[in-house]
Design a protein around this motif. Sequence first.
Motif, PDB file in Angstrom:
ATOM      1  N   PRO A 136       0.830  -1.216   0.000  1.00 28.13           N
ATOM      2  CA  PRO A 136       0.000   0.000   0.000  1.00 28.13           C
ATOM      3  C   PRO A 136       0.859   1.259   0.000  1.00 28.13           C
ATOM      4  CG  PRO A 136      -0.797  -1.577   1.630  1.00 28.13           C
ATOM      5  CD  PRO A 136       0.527  -2.094   1.148  1.00 28.13           C
ATOM      6  N   LEU A 137       0.499   2.200  -0.858  1.00 26.29           N
ATOM      7  CA  LEU A 137       1.249   3.455  -0.929  1.00 26.29           C
ATOM      8  C   LEU A 137       1.175   4.229   0.376  1.00 26.29           C
ATOM      9  CD1 LEU A 137       0.607   5.134  -4.413  1.00 26.29           C
ATOM     10  CD2 LEU A 137       2.810   4.581  -3.370  1.00 26.29           C
ATOM     11  N   PHE A 138      -0.005   4.215   1.001  1.00 27.84           N
ATOM     12  CA  PHE A 138      -0.206   5.015   2.208  1.00 27.84           C
ATOM     13  C   PHE A 138      -0.668   4.136   3.366  1.00 27.84           C
ATOM     14  CE2 PHE A 138      -1.110   7.759  -1.497  1.00 27.84           C
ATOM     15  CZ  PHE A 138      -0.089   8.674  -1.343  1.00 27.84           C
ATOM     16  N   GLY A 139      -0.088   2.931   3.428  1.00 34.97           N
ATOM     17  CA  GLY A 139      -0.491   1.984   4.451  1.00 34.97           C
ATOM     18  C   GLY A 139       0.333   2.091   5.713  1.00 34.97           C
ATOM     19  N   GLY A 140       0.256   1.017   6.510  1.00 41.03           N
ATOM     20  CA  GLY A 140       0.970   0.988   7.778  1.00 41.03           C
ATOM     21  C   GLY A 140       2.127   0.015   7.741  1.00 41.03           C
ATOM     22  N   LYS A 141       2.365  -0.628   8.871  1.00 43.53           N
ATOM     23  CA  LYS A 141       3.515  -1.528   8.983  1.00 43.53           C
ATOM     24  C   LYS A 141       3.281  -2.856   8.285  1.00 43.53           C
ATOM     25  CE  LYS A 141       1.832  -3.104  13.492  1.00 43.53           C
ATOM     26  NZ  LYS A 141       2.151  -3.249  14.931  1.00 43.53           N
ATOM     27  N   ASP A 142       2.020  -3.199   8.003  1.00 46.01           N
ATOM     28  CA  ASP A 142       1.693  -4.456   7.337  1.00 46.01           C
ATOM     29  C   ASP A 142       1.177  -4.186   5.928  1.00 46.01           C
ATOM     30  OD1 ASP A 142       2.320  -5.950   9.695  1.00 46.01           O
ATOM     31  OD2 ASP A 142       0.367  -5.367  10.512  1.00 46.01           O
ATOM     32  N   ALA A 143       0.772  -5.259   5.243  1.00 41.24           N
ATOM     33  CA  ALA A 143       0.287  -5.123   3.871  1.00 41.24           C
ATOM     34  C   ALA A 143      -1.224  -4.914   3.810  1.00 41.24           C
ATOM     35  CB  ALA A 143       0.676  -6.364   3.061  1.00 41.24           C
ATOM     36  N   ASP A 144      -1.825  -4.586   4.961  1.00 41.40           N
ATOM     37  CA  ASP A 144      -3.278  -4.359   4.996  1.00 41.40           C
ATOM     38  C   ASP A 144      -3.638  -3.106   4.206  1.00 41.40           C
ATOM     39  OD1 ASP A 144      -3.425  -6.548   6.665  1.00 41.40           O
ATOM     40  OD2 ASP A 144      -3.291  -5.336   8.486  1.00 41.40           O
ATOM     41  N   ALA A 145      -4.916  -3.039   3.810  1.00 41.87           N
ATOM     42  CA  ALA A 145      -5.392  -1.860   3.085  1.00 41.87           C
ATOM     43  C   ALA A 145      -5.137  -0.597   3.906  1.00 41.87           C
ATOM     44  CB  ALA A 145      -6.876  -2.005   2.779  1.00 41.87           C
ATOM     45  N   ALA A 146      -4.760   0.463   3.211  1.00 41.41           N
ATOM     46  CA  ALA A 146      -4.446   1.710   3.911  1.00 41.41           C
ATOM     47  C   ALA A 146      -5.689   2.313   4.556  1.00 41.41           C
ATOM     48  CB  ALA A 146      -3.826   2.708   2.940  1.00 41.41           C
ATOM     49  N   VAL A 147      -6.809   2.299   3.828  1.00 42.29           N
ATOM     50  CA  VAL A 147      -8.041   2.944   4.299  1.00 42.29           C
ATOM     51  C   VAL A 147      -9.229   2.020   4.055  1.00 42.29           C
ATOM     52  CG1 VAL A 147      -9.535   4.968   4.094  1.00 42.29           C
ATOM     53  CG2 VAL A 147      -7.077   5.198   3.693  1.00 42.29           C
ATOM     54  N   THR A 148     -10.085   1.913   5.047  1.00 38.06           N
ATOM     55  CA  THR A 148     -11.364   1.216   4.894  1.00 38.06           C
ATOM     56  C   THR A 148     -12.460   2.106   5.481  1.00 38.06           C
ATOM     57  OG1 THR A 148     -11.008   0.054   6.989  1.00 38.06           O
ATOM     58  CG2 THR A 148     -10.388  -1.104   4.958  1.00 38.06           C
ATOM     59  N   LYS A 149     -13.664   1.901   5.001  1.00 35.21           N
ATOM     60  CA  LYS A 149     -14.780   2.709   5.499  1.00 35.21           C
ATOM     61  C   LYS A 149     -15.576   1.920   6.529  1.00 35.21           C
ATOM     62  CE  LYS A 149     -16.864   4.058   1.727  1.00 35.21           C
ATOM     63  NZ  LYS A 149     -17.824   4.842   0.906  1.00 35.21           N
ATOM     64  N   GLY A 150     -15.844   2.593   7.643  1.00 32.60           N
ATOM     65  CA  GLY A 150     -16.633   1.970   8.694  1.00 32.60           C
ATOM     66  C   GLY A 150     -18.051   2.510   8.700  1.00 32.60           C
ATOM     67  N   SER A 151     -18.692   2.390   9.835  1.00 40.20           N
ATOM     68  CA  SER A 151     -20.064   2.878   9.949  1.00 40.20           C
ATOM     69  C   SER A 151     -20.097   4.394   9.805  1.00 40.20           C
ATOM     70  CB  SER A 151     -20.649   2.469  11.304  1.00 40.20           C
ATOM     71  OG  SER A 151     -19.871   2.994  12.366  1.00 40.20           O
ATOM     72  N   GLY A 152     -21.146   4.872   9.138  1.00 39.46           N
ATOM     73  CA  GLY A 152     -21.272   6.310   8.955  1.00 39.46           C
ATOM     74  C   GLY A 152     -20.218   6.892   8.034  1.00 39.46           C
ATOM     75  N   SER A 153     -19.595   6.040   7.233  1.00 42.27           N
ATOM     76  CA  SER A 153     -18.547   6.446   6.285  1.00 42.27           C
ATOM     77  C   SER A 153     -17.277   6.946   6.959  1.00 42.27           C
ATOM     78  CB  SER A 153     -19.067   7.529   5.325  1.00 42.27           C
ATOM     79  OG  SER A 153     -20.048   6.997   4.459  1.00 42.27           O
ATOM     80  N   ALA A 154     -17.172   6.779   8.286  1.00 38.69           N
ATOM     81  CA  ALA A 154     -15.931   7.153   8.970  1.00 38.69           C
ATOM     82  C   ALA A 154     -14.801   6.262   8.455  1.00 38.69           C
ATOM     83  CB  ALA A 154     -16.088   6.997  10.476  1.00 38.69           C
ATOM     84  N   LEU A 155     -13.632   6.813   8.335  1.00 40.76           N
ATOM     85  CA  LEU A 155     -12.505   6.072   7.777  1.00 40.76           C
ATOM     86  C   LEU A 155     -11.688   5.390   8.869  1.00 40.76           C
ATOM     87  CD1 LEU A 155     -11.228   8.629   5.105  1.00 40.76           C
ATOM     88  CD2 LEU A 155     -12.935   6.810   4.843  1.00 40.76           C
ATOM     89  N   ARG A 156     -11.251   4.187   8.563  1.00 41.34           N
ATOM     90  CA  ARG A 156     -10.332   3.465   9.443  1.00 41.34           C
ATOM     91  C   ARG A 156      -9.007   3.316   8.708  1.00 41.34           C
ATOM     92  NH1 ARG A 156     -14.927  -0.125  10.632  1.00 41.34           N
ATOM     93  NH2 ARG A 156     -14.011  -1.617   9.153  1.00 41.34           N
ATOM     94  N   PHE A 157      -7.913   3.411   9.445  1.00 41.09           N
ATOM     95  CA  PHE A 157      -6.591   3.438   8.828  1.00 41.09           C
ATOM     96  C   PHE A 157      -5.726   2.293   9.333  1.00 41.09           C
ATOM     97  CE2 PHE A 157      -8.232   7.746   9.185  1.00 41.09           C
ATOM     98  CZ  PHE A 157      -8.172   8.179   7.865  1.00 41.09           C
ATOM     99  N   ALA A 158      -4.802   1.863   8.488  1.00 41.75           N
ATOM    100  CA  ALA A 158      -3.844   0.824   8.870  1.00 41.75           C
ATOM    101  C   ALA A 158      -2.985   1.320  10.033  1.00 41.75           C
ATOM    102  CB  ALA A 158      -2.962   0.458   7.678  1.00 41.75           C
ATOM    103  N   GLU A 159      -2.556   0.384  10.857  1.00 42.46           N
ATOM    104  CA  GLU A 159      -1.764   0.749  12.029  1.00 42.46           C
ATOM    105  C   GLU A 159      -0.281   0.887  11.692  1.00 42.46           C
ATOM    106  OE1 GLU A 159      -2.937   1.580  14.964  1.00 42.46           O
ATOM    107  OE2 GLU A 159      -4.983   1.245  14.243  1.00 42.46           O
ATOM    108  N   GLY A 160       0.370   1.803  12.386  1.00 44.56           N
ATOM    109  CA  GLY A 160       1.814   1.968  12.225  1.00 44.56           C
ATOM    110  C   GLY A 160       2.177   2.666  10.927  1.00 44.56           C
TER     111      GLY A 160
END
Length: 297
Positions: A136-160
């Motif tokens: 991920p270009l703008f991810g965290g310490k792992d290969a998880d998705a950088a951004v995901t959408k949660g409830s109410g369209s609030a954004l969740r971000f990869a850790e680290g």
Amino acid sequence: MSNNISTGLFYSRSTASMQKLQAQFDRLNEQVSTGKKLLAPSDDSVGYQRLQVIGRANADGVQDAANVKLAQATLQQAGSSLSQMNERLQRASELVLQGKNGTNSDTAKAAIATELQGILESVVALANGKDARGMPLFGGKDADAAVTKGSGSALRFAEGKAAAMPIGDGQSVEATVNARDFLATKDGADLGSAIAAIVAALRAGETLPSDAADTLATVADQVTATQASLGAREARVDLHAAQLKTAANDREVMRAAIEDADPTETIVQLQKTMTILQATQASFSKLSSLSLFSYLR
């Protein structure tokens, strides 16, 4: 008896001289063919050791250059993505200004809301882009998705944050940043929740929330600042790339001085040796035809 000894000694010395000239001729001929004057470690032990050091430095330089190229590509891709985000956020700011106009019809407000949602989706997609390694270009310490959408369209971000990329000489560069750094604010708000609040107000025919509009403006400023920061890192990597290239060129000059033969000088020496060898062979052939040599045989 003395004549036999003298003649035998002359014969041995002549043979040794021709062998030496032939070896010299063969060596010069090989130097012309290969372009190398250093053909074996025994030719120049110190020079050979220096060549080994240069060879190791070149191998390290090739790896460093590959790392630098990857860092440059990643920084350029990240900068391009941020530039596209900036364009979309500028459009979002224009839409918010339009939405604040009390004369908008319900149809116009719905169209604004739909376009804002599309902008959010586009920004999230850009934030989830991957680099040449598939990370991920703008991810965290792992290969998880950088951004995901949660409830109410609030954004969740990869850790680290992603590990820095080595670029040689003990140096490294952080070629990307966590999307949280520019899509979320210090007070915990984020672009997703802000646009969701604006869209909800538009569809309900209510006044647009000022805090959501402020969050949108803050995120736009953060994207611009992040783009500038990555641009500065890219300039640093470009400078390091130029230094690596200069060092590689310097090593090549050193290698050539130690190993490469001068074509013109080597050919001249080859022709001179060939002339002497031919003259020596001719003289020996003439002398060997004398009766004394015949007698010895």
